[in-house]
Design a protein around this motif. Structure first.
Motif, short mmCIF file in Angstrom:
data_model
loop_
_atom_site.label_atom_id
_atom_site.label_comp_id
_atom_site.label_asym_id
_atom_site.label_seq_id
_atom_site.Cartn_x
_atom_site.Cartn_y
_atom_site.Cartn_z
N LYS A 1 -87.57 83.33 9.06
CA LYS A 1 -86.90 82.94 7.82
C LYS A 1 -86.29 81.55 7.94
O LYS A 1 -86.36 80.73 7.01
CB LYS A 1 -85.82 83.97 7.48
CG LYS A 1 -85.15 83.72 6.13
CD LYS A 1 -86.15 83.89 5.00
CE LYS A 1 -85.49 83.67 3.64
NZ LYS A 1 -86.44 83.86 2.54
N ILE A 2 -85.69 81.25 9.08
CA ILE A 2 -85.08 79.93 9.27
C ILE A 2 -86.17 78.85 9.23
O ILE A 2 -85.98 77.77 8.65
CB ILE A 2 -84.31 79.87 10.61
CG1 ILE A 2 -83.10 80.82 10.56
CG2 ILE A 2 -83.84 78.46 10.90
CD1 ILE A 2 -82.45 81.05 11.92
N ALA A 3 -87.33 79.14 9.84
CA ALA A 3 -88.44 78.18 9.81
C ALA A 3 -88.87 77.91 8.37
O ALA A 3 -89.13 76.76 7.98
CB ALA A 3 -89.61 78.72 10.63
N PHE A 4 -88.94 78.96 7.57
CA PHE A 4 -89.30 78.79 6.16
C PHE A 4 -88.25 77.95 5.43
O PHE A 4 -88.59 77.05 4.64
CB PHE A 4 -89.42 80.17 5.50
CG PHE A 4 -89.63 80.11 4.02
CD1 PHE A 4 -90.89 79.89 3.49
CD2 PHE A 4 -88.57 80.27 3.14
CE1 PHE A 4 -91.09 79.82 2.11
CE2 PHE A 4 -88.75 80.20 1.77
CZ PHE A 4 -90.02 79.98 1.25
N MET A 5 -86.97 78.21 5.70
CA MET A 5 -85.90 77.46 5.03
C MET A 5 -85.93 75.99 5.45
O MET A 5 -85.69 75.08 4.63
CB MET A 5 -84.55 78.10 5.34
CG MET A 5 -84.39 79.49 4.73
SD MET A 5 -82.87 80.35 5.26
CE MET A 5 -81.63 79.39 4.40
N LEU A 6 -86.22 75.72 6.72
CA LEU A 6 -86.35 74.33 7.18
C LEU A 6 -87.53 73.64 6.49
O LEU A 6 -87.43 72.46 6.09
CB LEU A 6 -86.55 74.30 8.70
CG LEU A 6 -85.29 74.51 9.55
CD1 LEU A 6 -85.67 74.78 11.00
CD2 LEU A 6 -84.37 73.29 9.46
N ARG A 7 -88.61 74.34 6.34
CA ARG A 7 -89.79 73.74 5.69
C ARG A 7 -89.47 73.38 4.24
O ARG A 7 -89.82 72.27 3.79
CB ARG A 7 -90.96 74.71 5.75
CG ARG A 7 -92.22 74.17 5.11
CD ARG A 7 -93.39 75.09 5.37
NE ARG A 7 -94.61 74.54 4.83
CZ ARG A 7 -95.82 75.05 5.06
NH1 ARG A 7 -95.94 76.11 5.85
NH2 ARG A 7 -96.89 74.50 4.54
N ARG A 8 -88.80 74.28 3.53
CA ARG A 8 -88.46 73.98 2.14
C ARG A 8 -87.49 72.80 2.06
O ARG A 8 -87.57 71.98 1.14
CB ARG A 8 -87.83 75.22 1.47
CG ARG A 8 -88.75 76.39 1.30
CD ARG A 8 -90.06 76.04 0.58
NE ARG A 8 -89.85 75.57 -0.76
CZ ARG A 8 -89.99 76.30 -1.86
NH1 ARG A 8 -90.37 77.57 -1.76
NH2 ARG A 8 -89.81 75.78 -3.05
N LEU A 9 -86.60 72.72 3.02
CA LEU A 9 -85.64 71.61 3.02
C LEU A 9 -86.37 70.28 3.23
O LEU A 9 -86.07 69.28 2.55
CB LEU A 9 -84.59 71.83 4.10
CG LEU A 9 -83.46 70.79 4.19
CD1 LEU A 9 -82.69 70.69 2.88
CD2 LEU A 9 -82.52 71.14 5.34
N GLU A 10 -87.32 70.25 4.16
CA GLU A 10 -88.04 69.00 4.43
C GLU A 10 -89.02 68.64 3.31
O GLU A 10 -89.20 67.46 2.99
CB GLU A 10 -88.78 69.10 5.77
CG GLU A 10 -87.85 69.14 6.96
CD GLU A 10 -88.54 68.87 8.29
OE1 GLU A 10 -87.83 68.52 9.24
OE2 GLU A 10 -89.77 69.02 8.36
N GLU A 11 -89.63 69.63 2.70
CA GLU A 11 -90.64 69.34 1.68
C GLU A 11 -90.04 69.15 0.29
O GLU A 11 -90.54 68.34 -0.50
CB GLU A 11 -91.68 70.46 1.65
CG GLU A 11 -92.53 70.53 2.92
CD GLU A 11 -93.57 71.63 2.85
OE1 GLU A 11 -93.59 72.38 1.85
OE2 GLU A 11 -94.37 71.75 3.81
N ASP A 12 -88.98 69.90 -0.04
CA ASP A 12 -88.44 69.86 -1.39
C ASP A 12 -87.06 69.21 -1.48
O ASP A 12 -86.55 69.00 -2.59
CB ASP A 12 -88.33 71.29 -1.95
CG ASP A 12 -89.68 71.99 -2.00
OD1 ASP A 12 -90.70 71.28 -1.98
OD2 ASP A 12 -89.70 73.23 -2.05
N GLY A 13 -86.43 68.96 -0.32
CA GLY A 13 -85.11 68.36 -0.34
C GLY A 13 -83.99 69.34 -0.63
O GLY A 13 -82.82 68.94 -0.74
#
Length: 742
Positions: A723-735
């Motif tokens: 879940k943390i990996a998914f949240m990091l990805r959204r943060l990097e891709e969507d801001g």
């Protein structure tokens, strides 16, 4: 070790020191006489000498029975003929009393194996057990049981003339006395202690009960220990007791009394119950409940208010009853049926009740999983255990995820597997409407004529609160609960959840609907002072998209959030799912109801687990403080309770259990677009992976964390890491990132 197996457990159950002293006396005479068979008169004399020797040296020693006198030094050998008969009978499996020859000897099978090493090992065993026994007789605690009992007896009559709610004497009986009794060395973690002064009103007979969770968790049925105060506070009884409510309900008064008295006689025949009265002369009140107590009491001590014994005597008596009770529990659990009696209420004409046969928690959960699979549904591994532990911790759970993943179906099937269906009104689906803006949409409202129009939730609460239904679980599924703002229509329920307290064997809350808020007498009678019963479980399903509202921390603090976002579309019903109609395995409400409301209730029994869990949370809280998302005592306690239930029922390994709690109680609090949020996620990832990361480098680009599934699957807490990996990805891709983005 050469000690035969038949000798290793002969001191497992003991009320006094007599068994160990007798064995030592026989061994002394065998050595002195150089014979394997010794005259009972010599063994008796040696038995008495050992007790007299300890007394003369000022060492701890059992006091003589009242009929013999105050001191062992004043007693002659012939006077203990009846006393020594007790340990002889208790050791009859290994020791033979030859009444024709007036001798004592070990049984033939032991004599065939006898040697000096056997005699020496048996002597050492007896001495160890004797030392341990006398050590346990030392002052047990600073608790003054005498003062506590006298306080209740001296203040209760006056307290009954005062308001019931939040009265300090009620708190003293419900909390103070049970907490202090839990500190006694002979009260182990299987024993639950509960005090009651009534439910909503002062009870005629207040009580403090000690129950072994393995055979009963309620004073309504089964066997337990209890302090019962006479209605005029002239005396208090310490009793080995049977629950009377369920037998009366099932059998009627005449048959129930007959059953209880027969059961009491059977228990009396099994246990020593030394020093306790076994008659029916227990005088609590003259009629009604007083007669019920007389019929259901197995054995008791009576303490008059003006002749209250010393603390030493009161504690010795309590220890004696507890040891008898533990022996009874062991005998009960060793029966072929595990000591569980089938509890079947007589069905009324308008309802059919499935029989409830208590089984272990793991077995019950396996039955639930089998039922769901037979219905053609499959859920991720350990989801059912997690769902159960979440409800057991707090009766409010949120199921989140994309539409069509089976959230609502899980609630319905889980309820059905326990015998709770729409047909018997134990399962209710309440679709939430987008225009709900206050609690009246859920609870109800007064119309212009002053008539109260109950909401669907209120109707369920009224039915669940009926005495005949209190042992049945009721499930309420709030479907798509975040179509409206949860804090607006659900705020009263959220606040009420925090007022839970124990009263008369049930968990009660503050009223949801006040008497004075209702205009009509019939409404006040039906809905006035309506509370949230402890047999009602609230499960909300939520879809997180642009049409829904986010949750506040007030909601998240009070719920476990279980996510349904990992879907295996290639999963098909198996051949084993076809065939006979799935059968429910009904359970009573004790299967689901929480047992702990405050951490102090369990801290002593699970000290190491609580401290280990708290240590992890302290580390995590230090990370969350950077973005002001750290947790408080409510979440700490809830996570500790989850971990304790998991350890008790042995459902998940400890890391898997904590992984669920990190995922469900901590990560939903994290959202935002700042570098601080990213730094917090990276630090949380270190906790989830169980290793250090190059945080500074990953602040620039964290793609390596979500690009490799294998690294995540090998994490200490893999669900949280994913879940943390998914949240990091959204943060990097969507801001921007949030737990709730799907």
């Amino acid at each position: 070790m050469t000690l035969p197996a038949s000798l290793t457990g002969i001191f497992a159950h003991k009320q006094k020191s007599y068994k160990m002293v007798l064995v030592l006396a026989v061994l002394d005479m065998m050595e002195e006489q150089k014979k394997q068979e010794v005259p009972i008169t010599l063994a008796r004399t040696q038995f008495l000498k050992q007790l007299q020797s300890r007394e003369s040296q000022g060492l701890p020693v059992d006091t003589p029975p009242e009929s013999l006198g105050p001191r062992w030094s004043e007693i002659q050998g012939y006077q203990i003929n009846s006393l020594i008969r007790t340990p002889i009978e208790a050791l009859s499996s290994v020791l033979v009393h030859d009444t024709g020859k007036h001798t004592l000897r070990f049984v033939d099978s032991l004599r065939a194996q006898w040697s000096e090493s056997v005699a020496q090992e048996l002597r050492e065993l007896a001495l160890r057990e004797l030392d341990a026994y006398y050590e346990s007789q030392q002052p047990l605690t600073s608790v003054s049981l005498r003062e506590h009992l006298l306080k209740v007896m001296s203040e209760y009559t006056a307290a009954k003339r005062e308001p019931f709610s939040s009265h300090p004497l009620g708190t003293f009986v419900r909390h103070t006395i049970p907490q202090e009794l839990h500190g006694l060395p002979f009260i182990d973690r299987q024993l639950r202690i509960q005090g009651s002064v009534g439910m909503g009103n002062w009870a005629t007979v207040p009580w403090i009960a000690i129950m072994d969770r393995r055979i009963t968790e309620t004073t309504q049925q089964g066997e337990y220990i209890v302090y019962l105060f006479a209605h005029d506070m002239s005396a208090v009884y310490l009793a080995f007791h049977q629950g009377v409510t369920v037998p009366l309900k099932e059998k009627g008064k005449v048959e129930a009394y007959k059953y209880l008295r027969q059961k009491a006689a059977e228990i009396q025949a099994k246990l020593p119950l030394g020093g306790m009265r076994k008659d029916q002369d227990i005088q609590l009140m003259s009629t009604g409940l007083g007669q019920d107590y007389q019929a259901s009491t197995v054995a008791y001590y009576r303490y008059d208010r003006d002749r209250m014994p010393s603390d030493e005597q009161l504690l010795a008596d309590l220890k004696n009853v507890v040891e008898n009770y533990k022996l009874y529990v062991e005998l009960t659990l060793n029966q072929p049926d595990g000591g569980q009696e089938e509890q079947v209420l007589n069905p009324t004409p308008d309802e059919v009740l499935l029989p409830v046969t208590p089984i272990s928690v793991p077995a019950q959960l396996k039955a639930i999983q089998a039922y769901i699979q037979q219905k053609g549904f499959h859920y991720p591994e350990h989801l059912i255990e997690n769902f159960y532990l979440s409800m057991k911790t707090k009766p409010f759970v949120i199921l989140a995820g994309v539409s069509g993943t089976g959230k609502t179906r899980l609630v319905k099937l889980f309820a059905e597997a326990l015998g709770a269906t729409s047909a018997n009104r134990q399962f209710t689906l309440i679709p939430v409407r987008p225009d709900w803006s206050d609690p009246s949409d859920l609870l109800g409202y007064k119309d212009l004529s002053g008539v109260f129009r109950p909401g669907k939730l209120t109707e369920v609460l009224v039915e669940a609160a009926q005495p005949v239904n209190r042992d049945k679980p009721y499930f309420i599924c709030l479907d798509e609960m975040n179509l409206a703002r949860v804090e607006h229509y659900f705020s009263d329920l959220l606040s009420i959840l925090e007022t839970q307290d124990w009263e008369d064997g049930h968990i009660v809350t503050a009223p949801l609907i006040q008497q004075e808020a209702l205009s009509l007498e019939e409404d006040r009678e039906r809905f006035g002072d309506l509370r949230l019963p402890d047999n009602v479980y609230l499960i909300g399903t939520v879809n997180m998209d642009e049409t829904t509202h986010p949750f506040s921390k007030k909601v998240l603090d009070r719920a476990n959030t279980i996510e349904f976002n990992y879907i295996n579309l290639a999963q098909f019903p198996s051949a084993g799912d076809e065939g006979a109609e799935p059968q429910a395995t009904p359970a009573s409400n004790t299967f689901l109801r929480t047992e702990y409301l405050q951490l102090v209730d369990v801290y002593r029994d699970y000290k190491s687990l609580v401290e280990e869990t708290t240590e992890k949370l302290v580390s995590i809280n230090g990370i969350l403080e950077e973005i002001h998302s750290h947790v408080g005592f409510r979440i700490r306690d809830a996570i500790c309770f989850y971990m304790i239930y998991n350890e008790r029922f042995q459902l998940l390994n400890p890391d898997a259990a904590f992984d669920f709690q990190l995922l469900q109680k901590i990560l939903p609090r994290v959202q935002g677009s700042s570098s601080s949020v990213k730094r917090v996620l990276l630090k949380l990832m270190e906790e989830a992976l169980g290793r250090r990361l190059a945080t500074q480098e990953l602040m620039e680009d964290a793609s390596e964390l979500y690009a490799s599934v294998s690294k995540i699957d090998s994490a200490k807490y893999p669900l949280s890491a994913r879940k943390i990996a998914f949240m990091l990805r959204r943060l990097e891709e969507d801001g921007f990132t949030s737990y709730w983005l799907s």
